[in-house]
Design a protein around this motif. Structure first.
Motif, PDB file in Angstrom:
ATOM      1  N   GLY A  89       0.783  10.732 -11.864  1.00  0.00           N
ATOM      2  CA  GLY A  89       0.144  10.354 -11.469  1.00  0.00           C
ATOM      3  C   GLY A  89       0.558   8.611 -11.677  1.00  0.00           C
ATOM      4  N   VAL A  90       1.322   8.518 -13.240  1.00  0.00           N
ATOM      5  CA  VAL A  90       0.894   7.265 -13.214  1.00  0.00           C
ATOM      6  C   VAL A  90       2.130   6.753 -14.507  1.00  0.00           C
ATOM      7  CG1 VAL A  90      -1.845   6.383 -13.862  1.00  0.00           C
ATOM      8  CG2 VAL A  90      -0.147   8.195 -15.888  1.00  0.00           C
ATOM      9  N   PRO A  91       2.860   5.377 -14.145  1.00  0.00           N
ATOM     10  CA  PRO A  91       3.763   5.340 -14.920  1.00  0.00           C
ATOM     11  C   PRO A  91       3.865   4.985 -16.133  1.00  0.00           C
ATOM     12  CG  PRO A  91       2.991   2.638 -14.010  1.00  0.00           C
ATOM     13  CD  PRO A  91       1.923   3.942 -13.694  1.00  0.00           C
ATOM     14  N   LEU A  92       5.183   5.037 -16.907  1.00  0.00           N
ATOM     15  CA  LEU A  92       5.144   5.240 -18.265  1.00  0.00           C
ATOM     16  C   LEU A  92       5.364   3.513 -19.018  1.00  0.00           C
ATOM     17  CD1 LEU A  92       8.409   7.515 -19.012  1.00  0.00           C
ATOM     18  CD2 LEU A  92       5.508   8.177 -18.679  1.00  0.00           C
ATOM     19  N   LYS A  93       4.777   3.495 -20.073  1.00  0.00           N
ATOM     20  CA  LYS A  93       4.631   2.127 -20.647  1.00  0.00           C
ATOM     21  C   LYS A  93       5.908   1.486 -21.008  1.00  0.00           C
ATOM     22  CE  LYS A  93      -0.953   1.984 -21.965  1.00  0.00           C
ATOM     23  NZ  LYS A  93      -0.904   3.370 -21.425  1.00  0.00           N
ATOM     24  N   GLU A  94       6.644   1.709 -21.207  1.00  0.00           N
ATOM     25  CA  GLU A  94       7.945   2.060 -21.777  1.00  0.00           C
ATOM     26  C   GLU A  94       8.855   2.675 -20.552  1.00  0.00           C
ATOM     27  OE1 GLU A  94       8.663  -0.646 -23.682  1.00  0.00           O
ATOM     28  OE2 GLU A  94       6.163  -0.780 -24.399  1.00  0.00           O
ATOM     29  N   PRO A  95      10.231   1.724 -20.982  1.00  0.00           N
ATOM     30  CA  PRO A  95      11.560   2.995 -19.733  1.00  0.00           C
ATOM     31  C   PRO A  95      11.849   3.761 -21.127  1.00  0.00           C
ATOM     32  CG  PRO A  95      11.873   0.052 -20.192  1.00  0.00           C
ATOM     33  CD  PRO A  95      10.591   0.598 -20.797  1.00  0.00           C
ATOM     34  N   TYR A  96      12.271   4.371 -20.182  1.00  0.00           N
ATOM     35  CA  TYR A  96      13.130   5.853 -20.363  1.00  0.00           C
ATOM     36  C   TYR A  96      14.686   5.252 -20.888  1.00  0.00           C
ATOM     37  CZ  TYR A  96      14.832  10.821 -20.517  1.00  0.00           C
ATOM     38  OH  TYR A  96      15.601  11.377 -20.691  1.00  0.00           O
ATOM     39  N   TRP A  97      15.231   5.773 -22.171  1.00  0.00           N
ATOM     40  CA  TRP A  97      16.409   5.748 -22.085  1.00  0.00           C
ATOM     41  C   TRP A  97      16.530   7.390 -22.679  1.00  0.00           C
ATOM     42  CZ3 TRP A  97      18.198   0.829 -24.798  1.00  0.00           C
ATOM     43  CH2 TRP A  97      17.172  -0.180 -24.571  1.00  0.00           C
ATOM     44  N   ALA A  98      17.534   7.404 -21.434  1.00  0.00           N
ATOM     45  CA  ALA A  98      18.085   8.607 -21.324  1.00  0.00           C
ATOM     46  C   ALA A  98      19.179   9.073 -22.480  1.00  0.00           C
ATOM     47  CB  ALA A  98      18.604   8.858 -19.415  1.00  0.00           C
ATOM     48  N   PRO A 135       1.126  -1.364  -0.172  1.00  0.00           N
ATOM     49  CA  PRO A 135      -0.112   0.676   0.245  1.00  0.00           C
ATOM     50  C   PRO A 135       0.562   0.967   0.281  1.00  0.00           C
ATOM     51  CG  PRO A 135      -1.261  -1.617   1.865  1.00  0.00           C
ATOM     52  CD  PRO A 135       0.691  -1.768   1.006  1.00  0.00           C
ATOM     53  N   GLY A 136       0.579   2.024  -0.983  1.00  0.00           N
ATOM     54  CA  GLY A 136       0.787   3.621  -0.903  1.00  0.00           C
ATOM     55  C   GLY A 136       2.731   3.747  -1.797  1.00  0.00           C
ATOM     56  N   ALA A 137       2.596   2.205  -2.568  1.00  0.00           N
ATOM     57  CA  ALA A 137       3.972   2.340  -2.675  1.00  0.00           C
ATOM     58  C   ALA A 137       4.335   2.934  -4.076  1.00  0.00           C
ATOM     59  CB  ALA A 137       4.310   0.523  -3.588  1.00  0.00           C
ATOM     60  N   PRO A 138       5.496   3.689  -4.289  1.00  0.00           N
ATOM     61  CA  PRO A 138       5.542   5.074  -4.926  1.00  0.00           C
ATOM     62  C   PRO A 138       6.356   3.804  -6.382  1.00  0.00           C
ATOM     63  CG  PRO A 138       8.531   3.904  -3.820  1.00  0.00           C
ATOM     64  CD  PRO A 138       6.579   3.292  -2.926  1.00  0.00           C
ATOM     65  N   LEU A 139       5.782   4.870  -7.259  1.00  0.00           N
ATOM     66  CA  LEU A 139       5.460   4.674  -9.282  1.00  0.00           C
ATOM     67  C   LEU A 139       6.780   4.414  -9.407  1.00  0.00           C
ATOM     68  CD1 LEU A 139       3.321   7.366 -10.611  1.00  0.00           C
ATOM     69  CD2 LEU A 139       2.956   4.932  -9.718  1.00  0.00           C
ATOM     70  N   VAL A 140       7.017   3.974 -10.228  1.00  0.00           N
ATOM     71  CA  VAL A 140       8.989   3.243 -10.812  1.00  0.00           C
ATOM     72  C   VAL A 140       8.919   3.891 -11.995  1.00  0.00           C
ATOM     73  CG1 VAL A 140      10.417   1.368 -11.606  1.00  0.00           C
ATOM     74  CG2 VAL A 140       9.277   1.146  -9.514  1.00  0.00           C
ATOM     75  N   LEU A 141       9.893   4.778 -12.139  1.00  0.00           N
ATOM     76  CA  LEU A 141       9.724   4.769 -13.535  1.00  0.00           C
ATOM     77  C   LEU A 141      11.665   4.262 -14.172  1.00  0.00           C
ATOM     78  CD1 LEU A 141       9.951   6.994 -16.409  1.00  0.00           C
ATOM     79  CD2 LEU A 141      11.560   8.327 -14.852  1.00  0.00           C
ATOM     80  N   ASP A 142      11.429   3.271 -15.097  1.00  0.00           N
ATOM     81  CA  ASP A 142      13.027   2.354 -15.385  1.00  0.00           C
ATOM     82  C   ASP A 142      13.523   3.679 -16.281  1.00  0.00           C
ATOM     83  OD1 ASP A 142      14.348   0.200 -15.524  1.00  0.00           O
ATOM     84  OD2 ASP A 142      12.992  -0.324 -17.143  1.00  0.00           O
ATOM     85  N   VAL A 143      15.241   3.820 -16.158  1.00  0.00           N
ATOM     86  CA  VAL A 143      15.147   4.375 -16.807  1.00  0.00           C
ATOM     87  C   VAL A 143      16.872   3.738 -17.380  1.00  0.00           C
ATOM     88  CG1 VAL A 143      16.800   6.289 -17.141  1.00  0.00           C
ATOM     89  CG2 VAL A 143      15.186   6.464 -15.133  1.00  0.00           C
TER      90      VAL A 143
END
Lengths: 396, 87
Positions: free
Chosen positions: A379-388, A343-351
């Motif tokens: 407030g929603v995660p990305l569908k795909e990882p972000y390629w920096a 519960p309350g877990a942060p959103l994950v952005l995969d980079v």
């Protein structure tokens, strides 16, 4: 008094291995691992290290030699990179099952093709399922200290698994840094001679890894997983014991850096963590509530420790130099799996950052923070990882 | 209670003798002792060391013979026949 030297990262590792007194060393040279095993070969040739140095024709053989040496009750060491680590893979899985506690340095380098000697963590990450314990280090000092802890962790009778210390090629192995060394007597007390539970003995013959079928094989695998989970508390205790001796505390399974009130937490492994700390300090000075979790121990995965550091954050941006093709970054997947349902877990952005030696600097990290703030607002995660730093304009 | 597994699947030496691999066999080599010249080729090629000499005759140890047929294939006088196993 502490002896401090300005050392190349590879030399620091060789010195750490030397002071741990391995009885057998076997390796096949591959950039950027070469300086480590060259330095150890010189120490043996010059009589500074009493060890059997076995030259072999491939990494498969190097891993096989240290595996056999370990089964015979010796403390053993090897090192490799990239394709070399992949060639060791079959032996590493077997060594886990045989519960052979040697230490291996995984000097991170990308995997062909295309051929490149530059750094990323695809090589060691691809061994994550093997049962080899994996540490990632940020500096040469941390590499030095972690190697000394690694032998003790591997040889702990309740662990007995190979331990791999992963360090970024070039950035760590070929740069010079101030490194404080331990005294021989200190290490001898911390790390007594290896006491094997079983060892190959002509007077008491035994079979290793004897044939096992569906009635027991599952239990063997479960037992490895159980030892891995149990190793978490042991690793923390051994790191703490070493920190007590050296006065240098690098953290436990993770290092939480300025995470207490952070809205966005960056997560990194290896040398990238050093750059990220600098960036965190600058962004903090600008009023942004940013922190960093550095994973020191990736296998076993430190889910509870990470949770404690990120549970109040809104977004965790996982920066990783690897990719599980067809899915996403391996570390991001691990974290999401362990946060799922909390519960309350942060959103994950995969980079995805730093593949093939692509520079990760303050600008890169600012861009990642910008992306993380977008996710935070949406407030929603990305569908795909972000390629920096990806340049789509040069794609075929 | 079943026997506990050991760390690293380490067991005492020689335990493979307790594993009777003859149960894998679907063809049984049978030596015709009249045409057999006792040349020993069958014993040399057997991958399971399942051919042995007894009273100057070569015999098959069916506890361990997996029925691969190498002995029959290599026998220079065709003294070994492979007979299907039936239950």
């Amino acid at each position: 008094m502490t002896r401090a030297f300005v050392l190349e990262g590879s030399e620091a590792v060789a010195n750490a291995v030397q002071i741990c007194r391995p009885q057998v060393i076997s390796a096949y040279p591959i950039s950027p691992q070469t300086h480590i095993v060259e330095a150890l070969a010189r120490m043996v040739a010059d009589g500074e290290l009493d060890s059997q140095y076995v030259r072999v024709e491939s990494e498969f053989s190097a891993a096989s030699v240290v595996s056999g040496a370990s089964a015979a009750g010796s403390r053993a060491y090897t090192a490799s990179s990239s394709q070399g680590l992949l060639l060791m893979t079959e032996v590493l899985y077997a060594s886990v099952g045989l519960r052979l506690p040697f230490v291996i340095t995984g000097v991170n380098r990308t995997i062909s093709a295309p051929i490149s000697i530059q750094v990323d963590q695809q090589d060691t990450i691809s061994l994550r399922d093997s049962g080899v314990i994996q540490f990632y280090v940020e500096s040469s000092q941390e590499a030095y200290d972690t190697h000394i802890a690694a032998f003790k962790i591997a040889e702990d009778p309740e662990i007995l698994l190979p331990v791999m210390v992963c360090m970024d090629g070039w950035i760590l192995t070929h740069s010079y840094e101030r490194v404080s060394a331990m005294e021989e007597e200190e290490v001898a007390r911390f790390l007594p001679p290896f006491q094997p539970v079983h060892f190959l003995d002509v007077d008491d013959p035994k079979s290793w890894g004897s044939y096992s079928e569906e009635n027991v094989l599952m239990e063997f695998k479960y037992d490895i997983q159980r030892s891995m989970q149990h190793a978490k508390s042991k690793i923390k205790a051994i790191f703490a014991e070493l920190a007590q001796i050296t006065g240098r505390d690098h953290g436990g399974l993770i290092e939480a850096y300025r995470t207490e009130d952070a809205h966005v937490v960056l997560l990194a492994m290896g040398s990238m963590a050093g750059t990220t700390k600098e960036a965190v300090d600058k962004l903090r000075a600008e009023g942004k509530k940013i922190g960093l979790v550095k994973i020191r121990c990736y296998r076993p995965f430190p889910d509870e420790d990470i949770w404690n550091a990120v549970e109040r954050a809104q977004v965790v941006a996982v920066m990783e130099a690897d990719y599980s093709m067809g899915s996403e970054g391996a570390v991001g997947m691990d974290l999401k799996a362990k946060l799922c349902g909390r519960p309350g877990a942060p959103l994950v952005l995969d980079v995805i950052a730093g593949l093939g030696g692509r520079e990760v600097n303050e600008g890169t990290i600012r861009a990642i923070i910008g992306k993380a703030e977008e996710v935070q607002r949406a407030g929603v995660p990305l569908k795909e990882p972000y390629w920096a730093g990806l340049d789509p304009s040069i794609l075929p | 209670m079943a026997m506990r597994i050991t760390l690293g699947a380490v067991v005492r030496g020689g335990t493979s003798l307790e594993y009777k691999t003859g149960s894998w066999r679907d063809q049984r080599p049978v030596i015709d002792t009249v045409s057999c010249k006792a040349c020993r080729i069958c014993r040399d090629v057997c991958p399971d060391s399942a051919v042995y000499l007894k009273d100057e005759l070569y015999c098959i140890d069916y506890d361990y013979c997996k029925g691969c047929g190498l002995c029959a294939y290599e026998c220079p006088v065709d003294a070994i026949s492979m007979i299907p196993e039936e239950k």
